[in-house]
Design a protein around this motif. Structure first.
Motif, PDB file in Angstrom:
ATOM      1  N   TRP A 112       0.836  -1.196   0.000  1.00 29.47           N
ATOM      2  CA  TRP A 112       0.000   0.000   0.000  1.00 29.47           C
ATOM      3  C   TRP A 112       0.874   1.250   0.000  1.00 29.47           C
ATOM      4  O   TRP A 112       0.623   2.203  -0.749  1.00 29.47           O
ATOM      5  CB  TRP A 112      -0.941  -0.014   1.196  1.00 29.47           C
ATOM      6  N   LYS A 127      -3.753   0.256  -9.994  1.00 27.26           N
ATOM      7  CA  LYS A 127      -4.537   0.799  -8.878  1.00 27.26           C
ATOM      8  C   LYS A 127      -4.620  -0.238  -7.748  1.00 27.26           C
ATOM      9  O   LYS A 127      -4.708  -1.440  -8.001  1.00 27.26           O
ATOM     10  CB  LYS A 127      -5.929   1.195  -9.348  1.00 27.26           C
ATOM     11  N   PHE A 129      -6.389  -1.062  -3.728  1.00 22.26           N
ATOM     12  CA  PHE A 129      -7.433  -0.730  -2.760  1.00 22.26           C
ATOM     13  C   PHE A 129      -7.239  -1.580  -1.506  1.00 22.26           C
ATOM     14  O   PHE A 129      -6.784  -2.722  -1.580  1.00 22.26           O
ATOM     15  CB  PHE A 129      -8.820  -0.997  -3.349  1.00 22.26           C
ATOM     16  N   LYS A 131      -9.944  -1.838   0.703  1.00 26.08           N
ATOM     17  CA  LYS A 131     -11.284  -2.296   1.073  1.00 26.08           C
ATOM     18  C   LYS A 131     -12.040  -2.791  -0.158  1.00 26.08           C
ATOM     19  O   LYS A 131     -11.910  -2.213  -1.250  1.00 26.08           O
ATOM     20  CB  LYS A 131     -12.068  -1.164   1.741  1.00 26.08           C
ATOM     21  N   SER A 133     -15.199  -2.513  -0.703  1.00 24.79           N
ATOM     22  CA  SER A 133     -16.157  -1.485  -1.136  1.00 24.79           C
ATOM     23  C   SER A 133     -15.499  -0.468  -2.061  1.00 24.79           C
ATOM     24  O   SER A 133     -16.119  -0.019  -3.042  1.00 24.79           O
ATOM     25  CB  SER A 133     -16.747  -0.770   0.082  1.00 24.79           C
ATOM     26  N   ASP A 134     -14.247  -0.103  -1.781  1.00 28.30           N
ATOM     27  CA  ASP A 134     -13.546   0.866  -2.635  1.00 28.30           C
ATOM     28  C   ASP A 134     -13.272   0.277  -4.015  1.00 28.30           C
ATOM     29  O   ASP A 134     -13.392   0.970  -5.043  1.00 28.30           O
ATOM     30  CB  ASP A 134     -12.230   1.293  -1.987  1.00 28.30           C
ATOM     31  N   ALA A 135     -12.925  -1.012  -4.061  1.00 27.26           N
ATOM     32  CA  ALA A 135     -12.675  -1.662  -5.346  1.00 27.26           C
ATOM     33  C   ALA A 135     -13.968  -1.758  -6.163  1.00 27.26           C
ATOM     34  O   ALA A 135     -13.976  -1.496  -7.379  1.00 27.26           O
ATOM     35  CB  ALA A 135     -12.076  -3.052  -5.122  1.00 27.26           C
ATOM     36  N   ASN A 137     -16.594   0.201  -5.926  1.00 30.14           N
ATOM     37  CA  ASN A 137     -16.947   1.552  -6.389  1.00 30.14           C
ATOM     38  C   ASN A 137     -16.147   1.918  -7.636  1.00 30.14           C
ATOM     39  O   ASN A 137     -16.683   2.541  -8.569  1.00 30.14           O
ATOM     40  CB  ASN A 137     -16.673   2.574  -5.284  1.00 30.14           C
ATOM     41  N   ALA A 138     -14.861   1.533  -7.662  1.00 30.03           N
ATOM     42  CA  ALA A 138     -14.025   1.830  -8.831  1.00 30.03           C
ATOM     43  C   ALA A 138     -14.518   1.073 -10.058  1.00 30.03           C
ATOM     44  O   ALA A 138     -14.460   1.594 -11.187  1.00 30.03           O
ATOM     45  CB  ALA A 138     -12.572   1.468  -8.530  1.00 30.03           C
ATOM     46  N   GLN A 141     -17.609   2.826 -11.397  1.00 35.13           N
ATOM     47  CA  GLN A 141     -17.255   4.077 -12.072  1.00 35.13           C
ATOM     48  C   GLN A 141     -16.467   3.839 -13.359  1.00 35.13           C
ATOM     49  O   GLN A 141     -16.127   4.789 -14.072  1.00 35.13           O
ATOM     50  CB  GLN A 141     -16.439   4.954 -11.127  1.00 35.13           C
TER      51      GLN A 141
END
Length: 351
Positions: A112, A127, A129, A131, A133-135, A137-138, A141
């Motif tokens: 990280w 990229k 992540f 979490k 949830s963050d992955a 969301n990506a 998007q």
């Protein structure tokens, strides 16, 4: 001059490289926490306490004094933060520790932190992540897509690395990775943040490369060796070819100048649609170094010369281009290990 290679494991080839570099001017001692094949090749060998044992550093200091060791060269990621934190103690008894600064070791051992470091200096990198949830969301998007790579935040080789093709696999394999980390030696460094001990990484599709970025013992940039990886096995390079690549050479110089690392910085890289990416960095001799050595680079010889305060011919750190190397597998029988155990030249530690 006597050298001690710690956590040598199966890297008998590095023991031989340093023995060749020293010639008849000194000894190469090999340390490991258990019997290992690399110990067969040392002039002397020693079984050490575990790296995280409170007795580890006192044991090494005592061993160095008894055996007139001039320098320690660690060969394992987990060894690096322990020894860089103890540099001053060893310097006080006249022993150099060939390891990079605390900050660089921290960055390289933590994927990280590696990611944040690389993007802060505008390097292309996949990229990452912490979490799920963050992955996700990506993905929503449109910034990344499946498959995704799941791996230990503090890890090496191929331990606990998985590939997830969908959300269900991502969730299951993420938890599986955490469990496997907890049950392995990776749990020691992962204790820094057990809840965030796994990363989710964008998968790169392209040609993989390995870089040996070489600095001297003062952290001055010397050269970058670029190798095209032709075959992999268990997270290490099995076949590689030395190549000329100006883009990676510029990246190597930039990294060497920024990090001021000591000795070798082993870097995993990719070319994706013509763009060079940096995947990971290891502040030590990597599993791909033998391919550089086979092509004419002799970093062990350079390190010995630098320790003697001697100048190093630039040709010593240059590789012939187009050299293809293949890793081999050897079987070492019990008689070889038993010889180490019973040798009067070996010192053994027992808890």
């Amino acid at each position: 001059m006597n050298l001690l290679l710690t956590s040598a494991g199966r890297r008998g080839y590095l023991v031989n490289y340093f023995k060749e570099a020293l010639g008849d001017e000194g000894e190469v001692h090999v340390g490991n926490s258990t019997n290992s094949t690399a110990m067969k090749y040392g002039d002397k060998s020693v079984i050490t306490p575990l790296i995280y044992d409170d007795n580890y550093i006192p044991f090494l200091k005592n061993y160095c004094q008894l055996n007139h060791i001039d320098a320690i060269i660690p060969l394992f990621d987990i060894d690096l933060p322990i020894l860089t934190n103890s540099k001053k103690e060893f310097n006080e008894i006249g022993v150099s520790v060939i390891v990079s600064s605390k900050e660089i070791i921290r960055i390289c051992n933590d994927k990280w932190e590696t990611y944040k470091f690389l993007i802060s200096y505008d390097f292309q990198t996949p990229k990452v992540f912490l979490k799920i949830s963050d992955a996700l969301n990506a993905i929503e998007q449109g910034n990344i897509e499946f498959p995704l790579i799941i791996k230990p935040r503090w890890g090496m080789g191929s331990i606990s690395i998985f590939e997830a093709d969908n959300t269900n696999e991502l969730e299951v394999l993420f938890e599986k990775a955490k469990k496997k980390i907890h049950d392995s030696y990776l749990s020691y460094e992962s204790n820094q943040d057990n809840q965030l001990s796994v990363i989710i990484q964008e998968k790169l599709n392209g040609q993989e490369y390995g870089l040996d970025i070489i600095n001297d013992l003062q952290g001055k940039y010397m050269n970058t060796i670029v190798k095209k990886k032709c075959a992999m096995r268990s997270g290490e390079t099995d076949t590689a070819e030395t190549v000329k690549d100006e883009a990676f050479e510029l990246i190597g110089k930039k990294l060497g100048d920024i990090t001021n690392h000591i000795g070798n910085l082993d870097v995993d890289a990719f070319i994706v649609e013509g763009v060079p990416y940096i995947l990971e960095m290891n502040a030590r001799f990597g599993g791909g170094y033998p391919f550089s050595h086979y092509a004419g680079v002799n970093l062990p010889k350079a390190i010995v010369s630098w320790l003697k305060q001697e100048k190093v011919d630039p040709a010593v750190l240059e590789a012939k281009i187009g050299v293809i190397g293949y890793k081999d597998i050897q079987i070492i029988g019990d008689e070889a290990i038993n010889t180490i155990q019973k040798s009067e030249e070996a010192i053994h530690y027992r808890n």
